[in-house]
Design an enzyme around this catalytic site. Structure first.
Site, short mmCIF file in Angstrom:
data_model
loop_
_atom_site.label_atom_id
_atom_site.label_comp_id
_atom_site.label_asym_id
_atom_site.label_seq_id
_atom_site.Cartn_x
_atom_site.Cartn_y
_atom_site.Cartn_z
N HIS A 47 -21.77 -25.75 -37.90
CA HIS A 47 -21.91 -25.47 -39.33
C HIS A 47 -21.53 -26.65 -40.22
O HIS A 47 -22.00 -26.74 -41.34
CB HIS A 47 -21.07 -24.25 -39.71
CG HIS A 47 -21.53 -22.98 -39.07
ND1 HIS A 47 -22.79 -22.46 -39.29
CD2 HIS A 47 -20.91 -22.13 -38.21
CE1 HIS A 47 -22.93 -21.34 -38.59
NE2 HIS A 47 -21.81 -21.12 -37.93
N GLN A 149 -18.94 -18.84 -26.59
CA GLN A 149 -18.67 -17.93 -27.70
C GLN A 149 -19.39 -16.60 -27.51
O GLN A 149 -20.60 -16.56 -27.26
CB GLN A 149 -19.08 -18.56 -29.02
CG GLN A 149 -18.06 -19.55 -29.56
CD GLN A 149 -18.27 -19.82 -31.03
OE1 GLN A 149 -19.02 -20.72 -31.39
NE2 GLN A 149 -17.62 -19.04 -31.89
N GLU A 151 -20.43 -13.66 -29.62
CA GLU A 151 -20.54 -13.37 -31.04
C GLU A 151 -21.80 -12.56 -31.38
O GLU A 151 -22.32 -12.65 -32.49
CB GLU A 151 -20.49 -14.66 -31.86
CG GLU A 151 -21.35 -15.79 -31.34
CD GLU A 151 -21.13 -17.10 -32.08
OE1 GLU A 151 -20.50 -17.10 -33.15
OE2 GLU A 151 -21.63 -18.13 -31.59
N ASP A 177 -19.73 -12.99 -36.83
CA ASP A 177 -21.13 -12.96 -36.40
C ASP A 177 -21.42 -11.69 -35.59
O ASP A 177 -22.50 -11.10 -35.70
CB ASP A 177 -21.47 -14.20 -35.58
CG ASP A 177 -21.79 -15.41 -36.44
OD1 ASP A 177 -22.42 -15.24 -37.49
OD2 ASP A 177 -21.39 -16.53 -36.07
#
Length: 269
Positions: A47, A149, A151, A177
């Site tokens: 990000h 991850q 998510e 998320d």
């Protein structure tokens, strides 16, 4: 670069490691964070605006100050993961791992044959000290700590299979998320969002895998540690700056007798 991984050693020694998020792609802030007491920092390539060249300079800054860096990749991309390794990233987080095949792809991208499919250029990379570490081919696996991850709601039924993939060291829960996949983005206090994260925790613990996460509304960091997390991500550089900047602006406005304003455009001095 010794063939060991600081993060693995800390966790193996029983420590719950905490890390600060670095979104601003600024080597000076990465260095300053270590001097401020964050011996582990997370450089976000998913990000934040940092690319490979900036990330390499951030790694240099963190290591020079005596810290350790986790780098979150933008995606489960074989080429990008290979290049992260070559610039010297030792702890890597891969977003949105939803099934066994994705976990296997991440492992393959980060290991040389026969275990993986990582392309060979060891002598020219920073990771091998530009070829002066002649044992890098053998030591690289020991240097790597690979995090997947979790998510997405679709990943939860597959956690046992993901955890069983050789080369995945930790499953890191991304609760926001995950909540978004059931229509509850930014609503982590809702029962259904908490239940989803709690189910992921339970399945990871049942699989006997290390896990990490970020803070959720119902739990303190101490309580999350007690729930079994070995890595906890705390504040981010942009959030810390904005919080301090707003507070100081309001304080200075009060001292100067100005009415509160929402932004620079609203002020006329």
């Amino acid at each position: 670069m010794t063939g060991k991984n600081w993060l693995r050693e800390q966790i193996s020694g029983g420590r719950c490691v905490r890390t600060i998020w670095l979104e601003l792609a600024t080597p000076a802030l990465a260095e300053a964070a270590v001097w401020a007491g964050w011996d582990c920092v997370l450089i976000d390539n998913e990000h934040g605006p940092a690319g490979l060249e900036t990330t390499a300079n951030m790694l240099r800054a963190v290591e020079a100050a005596g810290g350790h860096a986790i780098v979150r990749a933008p995606w489960n991309d074989q080429v990008y993961l290979k290049r992260l390794l070559e610039i010297g990233a030792k702890s890597i987080m891969v977003p949105m791992i939803c099934d066994k095949a994705a976990a296997e792809a991440a492992v393959a991208a980060t290991h040389y044959p026969p275990k993986g499919a990582r392309g060979y250029a060891a002598p020219v990379g920073r990771a091998s000290r530009y070829g002066t570490n002649t044992d890098y081919l053998n030591s690289s696996d020991g240097e790597l700590f690979l995090m997947a991850q979790i998510e997405h709601k679709d990943a939860i039924p597959n956690i046992a299979e993901i955890a069983a993939v050789d080369g995945i060291d930790m499953l890191f829960i991304g609760p926001n998320d995950m909540a978004g996949t059931i229509g509850l983005l930014e609503q982590l206090g809702e029962d259904a969002a908490e239940a989803l994260a709690a189910e992921a925790e339970a399945r990871i613990k049942a699989a006997g895998k290390l896990m990490g996460t970020v803070k959720r509304p119902r739990w303190t960091f101490g309580e999350l540690k007690g729930r079994g997390h070995s890595l906890l991500a705390g504040p981010g550089d942009i959030g810390l700056f904005m919080e301090a900047a707003r507070a100081d602006a309001a304080e200075m406005d009060a001292e100067l007798g100005y009415a509160p304003a929402s932004g620079a455009a609203a002020k006329t001095y």
